[in-house]
Write an enzyme that holds these catalytic residues in place. Structure first.
Site, PDB file in Angstrom:
ATOM      1  CB  ILE A  72     -45.798  44.700 -49.950  1.00 25.23           C
ATOM      2  CG1 ILE A  72     -45.974  44.046 -48.563  1.00 25.23           C
ATOM      3  CG2 ILE A  72     -43.974  44.736 -50.249  1.00 25.23           C
ATOM      4  CD1 ILE A  72     -45.770  42.456 -48.828  1.00 25.23           C
ATOM      5  N   GLY A 122     -50.457  43.770 -47.385  1.00 28.90           N
ATOM      6  CA  GLY A 122     -49.547  43.495 -46.298  1.00 28.90           C
ATOM      7  C   GLY A 122     -50.388  44.589 -45.156  1.00 28.90           C
ATOM      8  CG  ASP A 125     -48.871  39.908 -44.673  1.00 29.19           C
ATOM      9  OD1 ASP A 125     -49.920  38.681 -44.535  1.00 29.19           O
ATOM     10  OD2 ASP A 125     -49.127  40.320 -45.797  1.00 29.19           O
ATOM     11  CD  GLU A 145     -51.156  39.580 -49.743  1.00 27.97           C
ATOM     12  OE1 GLU A 145     -50.597  39.709 -49.208  1.00 27.97           O
ATOM     13  OE2 GLU A 145     -52.524  39.957 -49.670  1.00 27.97           O
ATOM     14  CG  ASP A 153     -45.439  36.269 -49.253  1.00 28.26           C
ATOM     15  OD1 ASP A 153     -45.688  37.108 -49.127  1.00 28.26           O
ATOM     16  OD2 ASP A 153     -44.367  35.404 -50.230  1.00 28.26           O
TER      17      ASP A 153
END
Length: 272
Positions: A72, A122, A125, A145, A153
């Site tokens: 991210i 990310g 993810d 993270e 998350d």
């Protein structure tokens, strides 16, 4: 090469006309394809459009430049926290970002992640929500993270244990350590590793084209059953697939598949 879908920070095209194989390319190479606000808004819209396009049979998720995804964009983290008026507002923003990643599973068409360079935070993810993952041996991964004082998350902590095992996921998430493409293969995160991006690109395309020759109805049904069965007991999963196939067995694709085998020709299946 056809490009009829246009979204910021994404390139979407069918490199081989009428192949049914479409590419979704992360296209912020100057930022190592870090995930921006635009990504979380437009990525699920792009997947929805491709899912409902009858000419799309398989999707390849890849990236421009030297890296797949650096995670991210850090500017999002700062602005999200500073602009949120309350904890509940922040929670809604996180859930919207989660939904953008879950769009990969919600998409009925199979999605193959083609990974090179960095796949961090990310990026993990995203690829854990894809159906098949392949990479170069130079690729490197990190559930990063924890080093930002956060718990991942957007899906890694939910999906990664199902892919690599609970103990392996716990170690990777708690340490945030970097691991290689070869180790990703040993862990089961990726199914195949290639010496170069050229060989990766060719192998991913070959795989996608092979899937694209199958009955779209069967491919979509198989993805649905596998994803649904993660959350069901064996008996519940068997009941689910029995219900699904009770409708699919009446389709013209089954008749076409049997007839084509008897006639020793390639079947011609209906579009979704």
């Amino acid at each position: 090469m056809e490009e009829k879908y246009k979204y910021p920070s994404l390139e979407i095209l069918e490199k081989t006309p009428k192949s049914g194989v479409w590419y979704v390319i992360l296209n912020r190479p100057s930022r190592r394809n870090a995930l921006s606000h635009d990504f979380f808004i437009h990525f699920p819209k792009a997947l929805y459009a491709l899912d409902h396009d009858p000419d799309v049979k398989v999707i390849i998720l890849s990236a421009a430049g030297n890296h797949f995804c650096a995670g991210i964009d850090l500017s999002i983290l700062g602005s999200t926290a500073s602009n949120s008026g309350s904890g509940e507002s922040l929670r809604r923003q996180i859930m919207a970002m989660q939904d953008a990643v879950t769009a990969l599973e919600r998409c009925r068409k199979p999605v193959i992640a083609s990974i090179h360079g960095a796949c961090i935070g990310g990026g993990i993810d995203i690829v854990t929500a894809c159906d098949i993952r392949m990479c170069t041996k130079e690729a490197f991964f990190s559930v990063k993270e924890v080093d930002l004082a956060l718990a991942a998350d957007l899906g890694t902590l939910q999906r990664l244990p199902l892919i690599v095992g609970f103990g392996n996921a716990m170690e990777l998430a708690l340490t945030g350590r970097t691991f290689t493409g070869e180790e990703a293969k040993e862990l089961g995160l990726v199914s195949r590793v290639f010496d170069s991006k050229h060989h990766l690109d060719q192998a991913v395309m070959d795989l996608a084209q092979a899937i694209a020759t199958k009955s779209p109805l069967a491919v979509v049904g198989t993805k649905m059953v596998l994803l649904k069965s993660r959350d069901l007991t064996v008996d519940q999963g068997l009941d689910y697939v029995a219900t699904l196939n009770s409708a699919r067995l009446l389709s013209s694709d089954l008749t076409e598949a049997v007839t084509a085998q008897k006639q020793k020709r390639k079947p011609v299946f209906s579009k979704l």
